[in-house]
Design an enzyme around this catalytic site. Structure first.
Site, PDB file in Angstrom:
ATOM      1  N   TYR A  14       0.833  -1.202   0.000  1.00  0.00           N
ATOM      2  CA  TYR A  14       0.000   0.000   0.000  1.00  0.00           C
ATOM      3  C   TYR A  14       0.865   1.249   0.000  1.00  0.00           C
ATOM      4  O   TYR A  14       1.905   1.313   0.659  1.00  0.00           O
ATOM      5  CB  TYR A  14      -0.882   0.042   1.248  1.00  0.00           C
ATOM      6  CG  TYR A  14      -1.951  -1.018   1.269  1.00  0.00           C
ATOM      7  CD1 TYR A  14      -2.924  -1.048   0.275  1.00  0.00           C
ATOM      8  CD2 TYR A  14      -2.002  -1.978   2.275  1.00  0.00           C
ATOM      9  CE1 TYR A  14      -3.921  -2.015   0.290  1.00  0.00           C
ATOM     10  CE2 TYR A  14      -2.995  -2.941   2.297  1.00  0.00           C
ATOM     11  CZ  TYR A  14      -3.951  -2.955   1.294  1.00  0.00           C
ATOM     12  OH  TYR A  14      -4.928  -3.896   1.320  1.00  0.00           O
TER      13      TYR A  14
ATOM     14  N   ARG B 252      -5.820   7.025  -9.059  1.00  0.00           N
ATOM     15  CA  ARG B 252      -4.951   5.950  -8.611  1.00  0.00           C
ATOM     16  C   ARG B 252      -5.549   4.634  -9.083  1.00  0.00           C
ATOM     17  O   ARG B 252      -6.713   4.575  -9.469  1.00  0.00           O
ATOM     18  CB  ARG B 252      -4.797   5.943  -7.085  1.00  0.00           C
ATOM     19  CG  ARG B 252      -6.049   5.537  -6.343  1.00  0.00           C
ATOM     20  CD  ARG B 252      -5.835   5.550  -4.839  1.00  0.00           C
ATOM     21  NE  ARG B 252      -5.054   4.433  -4.378  1.00  0.00           N
ATOM     22  CZ  ARG B 252      -5.574   3.326  -3.813  1.00  0.00           C
ATOM     23  NH1 ARG B 252      -6.875   3.220  -3.646  1.00  0.00           N
ATOM     24  NH2 ARG B 252      -4.789   2.343  -3.418  1.00  0.00           N
TER      25      ARG B 252
ATOM     26  N   ASN C 207      -6.320   0.619  -8.026  1.00  0.00           N
ATOM     27  CA  ASN C 207      -6.414  -0.354  -6.940  1.00  0.00           C
ATOM     28  C   ASN C 207      -6.751  -1.693  -7.597  1.00  0.00           C
ATOM     29  O   ASN C 207      -7.158  -1.745  -8.745  1.00  0.00           O
ATOM     30  CB  ASN C 207      -7.496   0.073  -5.947  1.00  0.00           C
ATOM     31  CG  ASN C 207      -7.414  -0.723  -4.666  1.00  0.00           C
ATOM     32  OD1 ASN C 207      -6.389  -1.334  -4.354  1.00  0.00           O
ATOM     33  ND2 ASN C 207      -8.503  -0.732  -3.913  1.00  0.00           N
TER      34      ASN C 207
ATOM     35  N   TYR D 231      -7.020 -10.035   3.199  1.00  0.00           N
ATOM     36  CA  TYR D 231      -7.979  -8.935   3.057  1.00  0.00           C
ATOM     37  C   TYR D 231      -8.662  -8.973   1.695  1.00  0.00           C
ATOM     38  O   TYR D 231      -9.857  -8.714   1.572  1.00  0.00           O
ATOM     39  CB  TYR D 231      -7.269  -7.599   3.265  1.00  0.00           C
ATOM     40  CG  TYR D 231      -8.141  -6.414   2.972  1.00  0.00           C
ATOM     41  CD1 TYR D 231      -9.269  -6.132   3.752  1.00  0.00           C
ATOM     42  CD2 TYR D 231      -7.861  -5.568   1.895  1.00  0.00           C
ATOM     43  CE1 TYR D 231     -10.071  -5.044   3.478  1.00  0.00           C
ATOM     44  CE2 TYR D 231      -8.663  -4.484   1.617  1.00  0.00           C
ATOM     45  CZ  TYR D 231      -9.767  -4.220   2.404  1.00  0.00           C
ATOM     46  OH  TYR D 231     -10.565  -3.143   2.117  1.00  0.00           O
TER      47      TYR D 231
END
Lengths: 351, 318
Positions: free
Chosen positions: A38, A224, A226, A317
């Site tokens: 991250y 961004r 992800n 996660y």
């Protein structure tokens, strides 16, 4: 530019969604390096750059018509996927204006917007829509302005109100989400809705990202990427529907992993809105199977390395433990260990 | 609206409102529409005069619907840095100037049950864009304008188009006659107060409201933000020996890029950490959110996208 839409693709049951060769090169591959961790990987959302998905303010691709139809189906089953709190009316009109103006400017063959004062006329050719309405008068549209325009866009959208040096998610159209519930999150502050993310809080990622976003300027959006992984090309992986898609994870075998397991990428864009001073957050979802990703040699090798060395907390996660090793084993023979260039560009002009 | 770079505009109209106040209307030079402005927004106006370049921030007084014209009101002040004097004395109808995309650090609160607006003098300008936006939303508001007796008619005239049936009050008898605490005390719960004007007035509003128990999040004061520039300085790149001059209106990152140096960067806003460089000599004025307090105190690093040198020269390990 004229796109060849594939209106009959499906994202459920028989899953007929596939990417053409052009769509694979258009895919925003999310890993600039061989390792993933991250970070505040935000950059100005300017046209052009490492991925063709950056060439337009709001990216429209061959899946547009099918995705809009899928969204309508999700909303018919669960209308609460689109909610906007009452104080966000100005932000609803801001969103409609931003989307209509940019779609019309970027794709004149498919969309057009004409204005005579407050009287606007919107034409959406791929969906066969022709709508005249009065800007600012919600009753002149068939549904509220935010819902009206986001039913005609790919990807999810949320509206963040800015107050007390924080952002609150006070509206959204969320039908293509990676296992988060808008109904649960609506009204939450920035740190609250990011609560479940591991590791990043400790690194101060959200403190820094929030400060940056509070200063986000009108006319200067940012973006961004992800990512996660999804079994089958299913857009609606919501917690509400977990019983429908959760069991898919048990269906992956070494034989079908290349077709079943999809890299799911979100091109996230953030826009300061003018009238409301709210922030529009676009979460545009792209799906490509491992087989499709690996048609770009650099991407196949890099995905192998990222998945092989992924931090176990991130693996958990993102819900990958059941099939990550199978994906690694599938990609390993394609990875010769060669050094790969930094950045996400495919380095191919055609497939 | 996605914008890049400054917007060229033509001075469409100049109106003398009082001996020291002028209203300027800007129209887009190449036709079309200007970016949608927001209530409370300001623009940076670039003024070029006698070899100097000045960038002054002015609140837009035109309503958010107005995309054919932007309007500002400028007071000619005696101790002007040059901007207001230039606008008053040297700018004529038809001249072309550059403005930035509107920014807003003084927005209306979306959840306020009532808006209390308190301005002093020319501080009325952002509130002139508030009032039509509030009326369009059907929001409840109350406006108090403090001014000198001789300027009261000027502000009455400016507010007249919006005044019918509204709680708009002009106080031309000075601060002493203005019952600030009383007005703040009788507001209903959920009211937000906004103030713009001389620093003393804004300080008084903030202190009085806080003393009466108003939550900080419901008190708003006009701000044009921190200046992005600063004093010019020189950056010496130790590895190549290249020296880069950083101008007062330029970031270190921009100065490196202007020299054709491919410096690392990503967010360009002091958050991501990508552009971090090591400092070998010189003192840094840190403006980023990335470095820890200890790292900042160590003076060993700089984030070139936002931070500057405090010394005339900084030496970088780059």
């Amino acid at each position: 530019m004229t796109l060849q839409f594939k209106p009959n693709e499906t994202f459920r049951r028989d899953f007929t969604y596939r990417n053409s060769s052009a769509a694979i090169l258009h895919f925003p591959f999310p890993f600039p390096e061989d390792q993933y961790m991250y970070s505040v990987n935000i950059e100005p959302h300017v046209k052009g750059g490492a991925s063709p998905a950056y060439d337009h303010v709001f990216d429209v691709d061959e899946h547009y018509v099918a995705e809009c139809r899928e969204r309508a189906q999700v909303l018919a089953e669960d209308p609460k996927r689109c909610q906007v709190l009452p104080h966000m009316m100005a932000a609803q009109w801001d969103t409609l204006e931003l989307l209509m103006e940019n779609l019309a400017a970027d794709y004149p063959a498919h969309f057009s917007l004409t204005k005579a004062g407050d009287l606007w006329t919107w034409i959406n050719r791929p969906l066969g829509l022709h709508q005249s309405f009065t800007f600012g008068k919600a009753e002149t549209l068939p549904c509220p302005p935010f819902e009206y325009i986001t039913r005609q866009a790919q990807g999810d959208f949320t509206l963040q109100d800015q107050r007390e040096d924080n952002l609150y998610v006070d509206g959204g159209m969320v039908t293509t989400q990676a296992d988060w519930s808008f109904e649960f999150d609506i009204g939450m502050s920035f740190h609250e809705w990011h609560g479940p993310v591991p590791l990043a809080h400790e690194k101060g990622v959200f403190d820094r990202a929030l400060k940056y976003l509070l200063r986000l300027q009108y006319g200067a959006p940012v973006r961004r990427l992800n990512w996660t992984m999804t079994i089958n090309p299913r857009l609606d992986t919501s917690p509400e529907n977990y019983p429908v898609w959760g069991p898919d994870k048990a269906s992956v075998t070494p034989e079908n992993v290349g077709q079943k397991v999809h890299l799911r990428v979100e091109l996230q864009t953030l826009y300061r809105l003018p009238r409301s001073n709210a922030i529009l957050f676009g979460i545009r979802c792209y799906l490509a199977s491992l087989e499709e990703v690996a048609r770009v040699p650099k991407w196949g090798k890099r995905l192998h390395r990222v998945l092989r060395d992924l931090h176990p907390d991130i693996e958990a996660y993102k819900g990958l433990p059941r099939f990550r090793q199978m994906a690694v084993d599938y990609l390993a023979p394609l990875d010769d260990g060669a050094e790969l260039s930094k950045g996400i560009q495919s380095e191919l002009t055609a497939l | 609206m996605i914008a890049s770079g400054p917007i060229p505009v033509r001075i469409h109209e100049i109106e003398q409102l009082s001996p020291t106040l002028k209203r300027f209307a800007f129209a887009p030079l190449h036709g079309g529409a200007l970016p949608t402005p927001s209530a409370g927004a300001h623009v940076l106006v670039t003024l070029r005069h006698e070899g100097r370049v000045m960038k002054n921030a002015y609140s837009l007084v035109s309503p958010p619907e107005s995309r054919e014209r932007y309007e500002i009101i400028v007071r000619h002040v005696a101790q002007s840095r040059g901007g207001s004097r230039f606008l008053h004395q040297s700018v004529a109808r038809g001249d072309v100037i550059e403005i930035g995309v509107p920014g807003n650090l003084f927005p209306l609160a979306s959840k306020a049950r009532k808006h209390l607006l308190i301005a002093g003098g020319i501080g009325i300008t952002p509130l002139l864009s508030y009032v039509p936006a509030l009326k369009a939303r059907g929001a409840r508001f109350e406006l108090h304008q403090l001014c000198t007796a001789d300027e009261a008619p000027v502000f009455e005239k400016l507010l007249a188009p919006h005044a019918a049936g509204e709680d708009i009050f002009i106080h031309g008898n000075g601060r002493a006659a203005f019952d600030l605490a009383g007005i703040l005390a009788r507001q209903p719960l959920g009211t937000h107060v906004y103030t713009c004007g001389p620093r003393a007035l804004m300080d008084a509003v903030i202190t009085s409201a806080a003393a009466l128990g108003w939550p900080a999040g419901k008190i708003h004061r006009e701000s044009f933000g921190d200046a992005s520039g600063g004093l010019p300085f020189k950056a010496v790149l130790a590895k190549s020996g290249i020296e880069v001059q950083v101008a007062d209106n330029q970031t270190l990152l921009e100065a490196l890029e202007a020299q054709g140096i491919a410096a690392p960067c990503l967010c360009r806003g002091g958050a991501c950490g990508e552009c971090k460089l090591e400092v070998l000599d010189g003192e840094v004025e840190h403006r980023d959110d990335f470095l820890s307090a200890a790292e900042k105190a160590s003076q060993k690093f700089i984030m070139p996208c936002v931070s500057r040198a405090r010394t005339a020269q900084v030496v970088l390990d780059f």
